[in-house]
Design an enzyme around this catalytic site. Structure first.
Site, PDB file in Angstrom:
ATOM      1  CB  THR A  16     -22.675 -82.103 -25.341  1.00 35.33           C
ATOM      2  OG1 THR A  16     -23.105 -80.904 -24.719  1.00 35.33           O
ATOM      3  CG2 THR A  16     -23.656 -82.472 -26.423  1.00 35.33           C
ATOM      4  CB  SER A  61     -18.020 -78.450 -18.505  1.00 36.91           C
ATOM      5  OG  SER A  61     -18.388 -77.463 -19.431  1.00 36.91           O
ATOM      6  CG  ASP A  93     -21.166 -74.839 -21.853  1.00 33.45           C
ATOM      7  OD1 ASP A  93     -21.128 -74.635 -23.078  1.00 33.45           O
ATOM      8  OD2 ASP A  93     -22.214 -75.141 -21.251  1.00 33.45           O
ATOM      9  CB  THR A 168     -11.737 -67.912 -26.143  1.00 31.59           C
ATOM     10  OG1 THR A 168     -10.610 -67.341 -25.475  1.00 31.59           O
ATOM     11  CG2 THR A 168     -12.985 -67.229 -25.635  1.00 31.59           C
ATOM     12  CB  THR A 279      -7.726 -56.773 -24.009  1.00 30.38           C
ATOM     13  OG1 THR A 279      -8.689 -56.172 -24.869  1.00 30.38           O
ATOM     14  CG2 THR A 279      -7.236 -58.064 -24.663  1.00 30.38           C
ATOM     15  CB  CYS A 281     -10.060 -57.327 -27.867  1.00 28.98           C
ATOM     16  SG  CYS A 281     -10.469 -55.588 -27.950  1.00 28.98           S
TER      17      CYS A 281
END
Ligand code: ASP
Length: 344
Positions: A16, A61, A93, A168, A279, A281
């Protein structure tokens, strides 16, 4: 670096930050990098020299793949001695995947490689691109006693510098798009740049940079959900040439104890397929054996991803398969060992 301004190489891969709106469709698309810097005259004020290089055809991406990772690393490789630091402009992304991949590809890295991008294009009035780009360049220019302060692959976004392989993308709307749930920030940008030196990667290695370019993508990622079927799991495991599978389990690494599930995994492990428990989570990690619902996984030899992110887990799996660690036990030990600070 002696008595001279640091010089930084800006590598534009797409995203972007450098996109424009298609006049007909209104959709954002990648465009040529050349105009990008002219939109940030402030860059001239930075106390460093900046050179730029761009992917021939910049990408969104979402089209990222291991071949592009090799392209990025080859740019760094051929400019490694000539520059003091590298800033990689990349779509948000898949930025965490790429930052993780490059952390494994660049063994004994002794210079900063900082990924950044933006949620709004650089030409947008409310853009977050300027701050992200300018501070990333400043961070990549930091030196102390003729040594770079940062010697790892990082990600800078919205006033925070993170270890790249710990991040993340959590938010598609907020400027603060990334989080590093299991590792503290490496730096924070406020009135001053606050570097948390105690958290920087510092393996004290005097070894020269070693570059790895082989990734093996014969892998799969399975996210468990209540009701997942035996047929689906069987189908995934019957993929030709499959070598490793990451299973995103619940909580602290828990999974269904149904016998069909455990039997399939056991059979696959006996065939030499590496199975990694990660995980679902965002924070915390896998502790196999903590609950009864993970004890069987531990017994049959499932590898623990501990507190690794899924992005880093995928990159590490493709990387370790690429360096050809075929022996099951060695592979397990290497996977469970932090190689670039990706697990605690
Ligand atoms: N789709 C874009 C990309 O990842 C989003 C961004 O740049 O942040 O390339």
């Amino acid at each position: 670096m002696k008595n001279k301004k640091p010089n930084i190489l800006l590598i534009y891969t797409g995203g972007t930050i450098g996109m424009v709106k298609d006049a007909k469709t209104g959709a954002l698309k990648a465009f040529n990098f050349k105009n990008l810097l002219t939109r940030i005259p402030e860059i001239q004020l930075l106390d460093c020299d900046i050179d730029t290089v761009s992917f021939e055809s910049p990408i969104d991406s979402s089209n990222m793949n291991p071949e592009y990772w090799v392209q990025m690393v080859e740019i760094i490789e051929s400019n490694y001695d000539a520059f003091d630091g590298f800033v990689v402009l990349h779509g948000s992304d898949t930025m965490s995947y790429s930052a993780s991949a490059l952390s494994f590809m660049l063994e004994n890295l002794a210079k900063p490689v900082i990924f950044t991008g933006s949620q709004l294009p650089i030409g947008d009035l409310r853009t977050d691109a300027k701050e992200n780009l300018i501070t990333s360049i400043q961070l990549a220019s930091l030196y102390e006693k003729e040594q770079p302060i940062i010697k790892e692959v990082c990600l800078y976004f919205e006033y925070k510098l993170y270890r790249g392989n710990r991040t993340t993308k959590l938010n598609a709307e907020h400027f603060q798009a990334f989080a590093s749930m299991n590792y503290p920030e490496l730096a924070e940008s406020g009135v001053h740049l606050k570097i948390n030196k105690e958290h920087l990667f510092n393996p004290n290695s005097q070894e020269p940079l070693k570059i790895h370019k082989t990734f093996d993508n014969n892998i799969a990622l399975i996210k468990l959900y209540p009701g997942i079927s035996e047929a689906l799991i069987q189908t995934i495991f019957s993929t030709p040439n499959l070598k490793g599978v990451i299973i995103e389990t619940y909580g602290a690494g828990n999974a269904t104890t149904q016998s069909w599930f455990i039997d399939i995994l056991k059979e696959q492990i006996s065939k030499g397929i590496h199975i990694i428990n990660v995980t679902q989570c965002s924070g915390g990690g896998v502790i196999m054996g903590h609950y009864e619902t993970s004890s069987a996984l531990k017994q049959i030899g499932v590898i623990s991803g501990k507190d690794i992110t899924t992005e880093a887990a995928l990159a590490k799996l493709m990387y370790l398969l690429g360096v050809n660690t075929r022996n099951g036990n060695t592979f397990k030990t290497m996977y469970e060992t932090p190689l670039r600070g990706e697990i605690s």
